[in-house]
Every structure is written in C-alpha cells, then in structure tokens.
Design an enzyme around this catalytic site. Structure first.
Site, PDB file in Angstrom:
ATOM      1  N   HIS A 125     -11.692   2.254   4.619  1.00 23.20           N
ATOM      2  CA  HIS A 125     -11.384   2.875   3.327  1.00 23.20           C
ATOM      3  C   HIS A 125     -12.030   4.259   3.228  1.00 23.20           C
ATOM      4  O   HIS A 125     -11.384   5.224   2.806  1.00 23.20           O
ATOM      5  CB  HIS A 125     -11.884   1.966   2.192  1.00 23.20           C
ATOM      6  CG  HIS A 125     -11.702   2.550   0.834  1.00 23.20           C
ATOM      7  ND1 HIS A 125     -10.478   2.588   0.188  1.00 23.20           N
ATOM      8  CD2 HIS A 125     -12.578   3.166  -0.009  1.00 23.20           C
ATOM      9  CE1 HIS A 125     -10.617   3.179  -0.983  1.00 23.20           C
ATOM     10  NE2 HIS A 125     -11.883   3.539  -1.127  1.00 23.20           N
ATOM     11  N   CYS A 147     -11.280  13.444  -9.666  1.00 21.18           N
ATOM     12  CA  CYS A 147     -10.265  13.219 -10.704  1.00 21.18           C
ATOM     13  C   CYS A 147      -9.645  11.834 -10.592  1.00 21.18           C
ATOM     14  O   CYS A 147      -9.339  11.200 -11.579  1.00 21.18           O
ATOM     15  CB  CYS A 147      -9.129  14.218 -10.552  1.00 21.18           C
ATOM     16  SG  CYS A 147      -9.443  15.752 -11.358  1.00 21.18           S
TER      17      CYS A 147
END
Lengths: 452, 283
Positions: A100, A49
């Site tokens: 990350h 999302c």
C-alpha cells in the site's frame, strides 16, 4: 511489522477527511503523541487532500495491538470515539501495508492516477517524522524504498503522461459554465503549489488572474508569473466582486469564504455567476453556498472525482506496468527485511571471531614473540585479519542467502545458538531524496495547498 | 401544377423538420454521437423548403403571407428557423434546435390542418386594415425570438439543475455553457420585446378601429398584455435587481407560455370562424 491505518477519498467523504487532516504546524505534536504509545516503534503521519494515514512499525507479531492503538490515536485527534470512525477507516499490515505504501507513493492509489504531487507529500511526511525522531530503521527504509518505486514508475511507465489533473478538470468545468474564459477573471485564494498549477491551467484562457493570500509577497510573486495582480487575504470580499472563477487552496482549518460573505458579494455582483473550485482539505468554501445561493457553484475535490476517473480507464496498461514494478520492489524490500534479521548475526560473528583471535595474538606477542619488530607485528595482524575474512566468507554468504529465503530464519537461529551471539545494532536512517528544489519547500508555504 | 409543387415542398419541409427533431432528441438522450450542427443543417433545409413553399402559395393564392392566422403560422416557422440559424453560432446554442425543430414542425402542420380547409382566407371587410399586416409581422418575429429565449431558458434550467446536483457527465456535457444560455435568453428577450410592444400597440389600435369586444377577443388581449408585462418584468428585474439565471429563466418560460396561449386562441378562433366574420381557409 509495518501497519497502516487511514482514510482516503475511496473510503471517506471530505467531511470526514478534513476532520482528520493535520497541518504542518501541529504535525510534530501529533507524531509525538502517537509515538508515546508502547505498541508503536516507529510512526509517520501522512495528511493530504485525499488521504490521512498513520504508518507505523510495531514489535507485535500480529499487529492488532498497534492497529488498535492507531485507531484510538486518530479518534483522539478528532475528539471522537473510535467506533464513529469505524466505517471510514481501513487498515493494512505486513505485506499488504508495504504494498500500500509503495502504491500510494507511486500515485497508483491517487484520485488523479499518476499525478506527481503525492510523492512530494510523502517526502514531506517522511522528513517531518525524521525531524520528530519517530522514524528509524525499518519503517524509514520502507518509505525510502517507496521513493524508489515512485521514481521507477515515473521513468519506466507513462502513468503520469497526459494526467487528468484536478486543475484541468476544473478548467473544463469552468468552460462549461462560462464558455469562453477570455472575458472572465480567475482568483486564486492561496499561493501554494496547487494554486500555481491551477493558474497554469486557467491562466491560458482567462482575461486576468488575481492572487489573494495571507502573505502578500508570496501572492505578488505568483501573480507576477502570470501577469496578474495580488491582494492580501483581508481584501478577499473585494476580490470576489471582480472575479468569476475562484480557486481556493489555503491551509486554513475554517471556511475562508463564508455564506454571508458570498451573499453580500452576489448582491453587489447583481447575480453574475460565481464558480468556486475548492481544492483545499479542510475545505475553504462553505458548501452551503452551493445549495443556498443562486448562481453560485462550489465544487470540491470529491466532486471532481467522477471526471478525473476517466483518466484511469485510459491508462490501464500503464497501471499494469506500474503494479509490476511495485511487485518487484516489494519482493526486494521483503528480501532486505529478512536480511535485516541476519545482519546483526553476521556482524556479531565477525566481531566475536576477531575479538577471540585478537586476544590470542596480543597474548602471544606479549609473551613468546615479544622480540618481534613493529613491522613483523603489523604483518601478523594483517595475516590474522585476512584469515578471519577467508574463514567467515562462506558462512557469511550462506547466511545472507538463507536470509533472503522464506525459511532462512532457521539457519540464522542456528548460527546464533552455535556461536552464542548477541543481537546487533540497527542501520542508520537516510534523508528523503529530492529530485528538485520544489516540493517540500513549496508545500511548507504559509498558505500551503495540498492535493493527495 | 403549382399546387402540387407546393404540396411537395410542404411534405419535404415537414420531413426535414421531423428528421431534425429526431436527431436532436437522440443527441440530447445521448444515443447519437452526431454533431448538433447536423441537426441545424436539417433545420436550414426545412426552412429553405418552407420558404419556397410560402412564396409558391402566395403566388397561387395571391395572398399576403401575414394576413389571417394560418398562413402566418407557416411564416412564423420560417422566421423562427432563420432567427435560430443566424444566432446559433454566435451564442453556441446549436442544441436549442431541439426546441426549434419540433416547434417549426408543429407550426407548419398547424398552418395546414388546424381549423383549416383548402380555401383561401377571406377577411370580413370591416376587419381589413393596413395596420393588420404590421401587427401580425411584429408579433410573429417577436414570438419567434421569444421561442428561442424559451428554448435557451429551458436548457439553462436543465443545465443549472445538473450543475447544482453535481451531475457533470452525460447530458451536462452535451448542453451549451450555462452563461451562454443565460446570455442568449436575455438577448432574445431584448430583441423580441420592442417587436412585441409594437405588435400590442398596433393590435390595441386596430381592435379599437374595428370595435372588437367579444369575450374571446378580451381574453386574447389580456393574455397579450400579460405576456408583455411578464417579459417587461423579467428584463426590468434583471437590469435593476440582478435577476438572472434561474429566476429570469422561469419568467421567460412563463412569458412564452402566455404568448403561446395567445397564438392558440387565434388558431381556435380560426377553427370556429363564424362568430368573428372570418372564413376558414388554408393555403
């Protein structure tokens, strides 16, 4: 070198993210197309999302060519020029890229800090890449390590405790619109993991819960858990008439709830308030409903971000502890990655030493020592193996130590040069670990809902 | 002696309303974390003091509290507060006190200072009628309920605007739920409408009896009928065509505006009593 290129809720609005998002059905094709690019040795595609990212391993030292290739690949995906995406895309390479990946898996980069769904979604993306054959030794290990980071963060910190989830924020908002929900009906459009989470939050206070899904069986299964009713997706309009809070989370790439549909529904509802919580990406509810139709409110995941951000402030201490874990694991991974360079050298050194001695032994056994019994020959073989191990113990240990240090590459190069050694084979790839039977299976449902 | 007691009660009630106004303003602005019920308590205190004040003045002046306009203005404030206090928990509309407190304060002050003196109201004999107190009482309660509907409608519009603008922090969190405001507004209108109807019917009858027909009277009556029509329209459209939310709120605010105009015209008439056979007076 590992590189990451992508968009997230921090860099791009939902309108951009939904264009880039890739469903499970087309993921293998997208992976195959990306992996054809010569700059990319390994590829993984993460689509949730709140983020769309391409993770890749590249042979290039600078990684610039790989970053460019991924940007072009993403632009192709949306049928646009790379320049149009420039303002939204971020990229990371090497150390930053690995950090990350670890932070994403540990939910440190999520909109809802500490939420658990992201790990399942990373595992799904990993499995899809393994199945497509686009993930191998290096990036695969890196992502695998990210699972460990996520697990440690979850068990060693309280980052996930008291998480302000999208569902709970949506429930609060529904209460600010309707007050008491005990007189109101909640409709779930889609029957995946997020729909279930929403049902769990909203179900406590609502009068009833209805589930509308393409697969009625799945809808009925979910509805049964909350004592509600189920309906097929083609009965959505009728269901909207009976409902007050509508949570949409299907994997549809077009609007499931259209403006025209809601116009008709609102007429029949005689203007009674209708509140949509659209947690799907791409969005399921036409955003014009919010702006153009009275007494209708449409909130998507981005709209709920402000509210969710409060959770972030409350858990800053946990964030620090989680970042420390990320740092530790990053150091270990980098040490392993450096060690990866020395493994072929050690394997080759041992193989060469053994091969030379084996050849000499066999020649001697065929000549002067051909009278030896089988027992004596076996004893000689054992003695030789033991000698090889003892002889190579010190060089192997020193090479491993050197490899874990920043400047260890010099010693490895010296060993390769001195013994005239070739490169060794890459290690095997592993399957993504699963904590529970839930996760990927749920997420692969036909009306899959994804958050993060 | 009673006059001093009444004055002290008047002052105390004014201060309580003022404090409530100040507190609600701060709550809405987000500069105070005090709960809204504290403001409601101040309104209750003010209404109690004012109620006693009305009784004391009735005894001092030997006057019916719903005759004339000045004294009823004071009674209106009490009715408004009582209606608010009895409904605030049911509809979770404590914050509507932000409208009630200043309106009650204004009414209380107007009852004393607008077009007034310290003399007793003395109606011209031709205007005296048994219908008058019923007309005034029905209108007072009706307008008090419309005032609450106005407060709820205004807050609804603010809340709705914030929700549409997706600004769900700050003020949005301090206001009552959207549906609660809409429901409260509708119920207040429903409750006030029959009273307004009775007030208007009796007013029309009474005006015929006393043969009123000046320009000011006609204007006042026209605004009264317009108010009735607007409120009737809002209720009818809601029932028949599903006009709720924003449209209903605008209609309610417009209806309340006209009702206030009627009240102001009454007050202005009291300020210029010669032409209507009234003697200005104030409790």
């Amino acid at each position: 070198m590992i590189v990451v290129v992508g968009v997230s809720h921090k860099t791009a609005p939902i309108e951009v993210r939904e264009k880039l998002s890739v469903g499970a059905d087309v993921l293998p094709e997208v992976l195959a197309r990306l992996s054809k690019r010569s700059e990319l040795k390994e590829v993984m595609f993460l689509s949730t999302c709140n983020r769309v990212e391409v993770l890749a391993d590249t042979s290039s030292d600078s990684g610039q060519a790989a970053l460019r290739a991924i940007r072009e690949g993403l632009a192709e995906l949306v049928g646009d020029s790379p320049e149009h995406l420039e303002g939204y895309l971020y990229d990371k390479s090497g150390h930053d890229a690995v950090r990350h990946i670890f932070r994403v898996a540990a939910s440190l980069d999520s909109m809802v800090l500490g939420e658990p769904q992201i790990l399942g979604q990373v595992k799904d993306a990993y499995d899809a890449a393994v199945a497509a054959g686009t993930l191998r030794n290096f990036l695969g290990r890196c992502v695998h390590r990210a699972f460990t980071v996520a697990k440690r963060v979850r068990t060693e910190t309280a980052l996930g405790a008291g998480t302000v989830s999208i569902s709970s924020v949506a429930v609060d908002l529904a209460r600010k619109i309707f007050g008491d929900l005990s007189d109101h009906t909640v409709l779930l459009v889609g029957a995946g993991e997020m729909a279930e989470a929403a049902a769990r939050s909203l179900g406590k206070g609502a009068r009833s819960i209805r589930v509308c899904n393409r697969s009625v069986e799945r809808a009925a299964h979910l509805a049964a858990q909350f004592g509600g009713g189920a309906a097929p997706l083609d009965k959505l309009e009728e269901e909207l008439l009976l409902s007050d809070v509508v949570v949409t989370s299907t994997g549809s790439r077009t609007f499931v709830v259209t403006r025209e549909m809601v116009k008709r529904v609102m007429k029949a509802r005689r203007g009674r308030t209708l509140f949509f919580i659209d947690i799907a990406v791409p969005r399921n509810v036409d955003p014009e409903i919010h702006t153009k139709i009275d007494n209708c409110y449409v909130y998507n995941v981005d709209d709920l971000e402000t509210e969710v951000a409060f959770g972030l402030k409350a858990r800053q201490n946990e964030v620090a502890a989680a970042e420390k874990i990320v740092g530790e694991e990053l150091a270990e991974f980098e040490s392993w990655a450096r060690g990866l360079n020395v493994s072929p050298t050690i394997v080759a050194l041992r193989a060469k030493t053994k091969a030379v001695l084996q050849a000499e032994l066999e020649r001697t056994l065929a000549g002067r020592l051909k009278h030896l019994t089988e027992g004596d020959r076996a004893a000689l073989q054992q003695m030789m193996d033991s000698s090889v191990n003892k002889l190579l113990h010190a060089p192997t240990t020193r090479l491993k130590i050197a490899a874990s240090q920043e400047d260890g590459a010099d010693l490895v190069r010296a060993a390769v040069h001195l013994f005239d050694l070739p490169e060794g084979p890459p290690p095997e790839i592993e399957k993504a670990p699963r904590d529970s039977p839930q996760g990927a299976d749920d997420a692969h449902a036909d009306d899959d809902d994804r958050l993060h | 002696m009673n006059v001093y007691v009444a004055d002290a009660l008047f002052l105390a009630a004014s201060l309580a309303y003022l404090a409530a106004t100040f507190l609600f303003s701060r709550i809405l602005l987000g500069t105070s974390r005090a709960p809204a019920w504290l403001g409601s308590r101040l309104i209750a205190l003010g209404a109690s003091l004012q109620g006693v004040h009305v009784i004391v003045w009735s005894l001092v002046l030997h006057a019916c509290p719903v005759k004339g306009i000045h004294f009823p203005m004071s009674v209106f404030a009490v009715i408004l507060c009582v209606a608010y206090l009895s409904m605030r928990t049911r509809y979770r509309i404590d914050v509507v006190g932000a409208f009630v407190a200043p309106l009650a304060l204004t009414s209380l002050l107007a009852s004393r200072f607008v077009g007034g003196g310290t003399q007793m109201v003395d109606q011209a004999p031709r205007l005296k009628s048994a219908l008058l107190p019923v007309h005034v009482a029905a209108n007072l309660v009706g307008i008090a309920l419309f005032s609450l509907a106005f407060g709820a409608a205004t807050l609804y519009l603010v809340q709705e605007h914030l929700l549409k603008a997706k600004r769900i922090e700050g003020l949005f969190q301090r206001l009552p739920p959207l549906d609660a405001l809409d429901r409260a507004e509708h119920r207040f209108l429903l409750a006030g409408f029959p009273l307004l109807t009775i007030g208007i019917l009796i007013g029309t009858l009474w005006a015929r009896q006393v043969e009123m027909g000046g320009a000011a009277d006609i204007l006042r009556a026209a605004f009264g009928y317009l108010t009735w029509l607007l409120i009737a329209g809002v209720l009818l459209l809601r029932a028949a065509a599903g006009w709720r939310g924003r449209r209903a709120a605008y209609g309610t605010i417009a209806g309340f505006g006209f009702a206030m105009l009627v009240l102001i015209l009454y007050l202005l008439r009291e300020a210029n009593p010669g032409a209507h056979g009234h003697v200005a007076g104030m409790p």
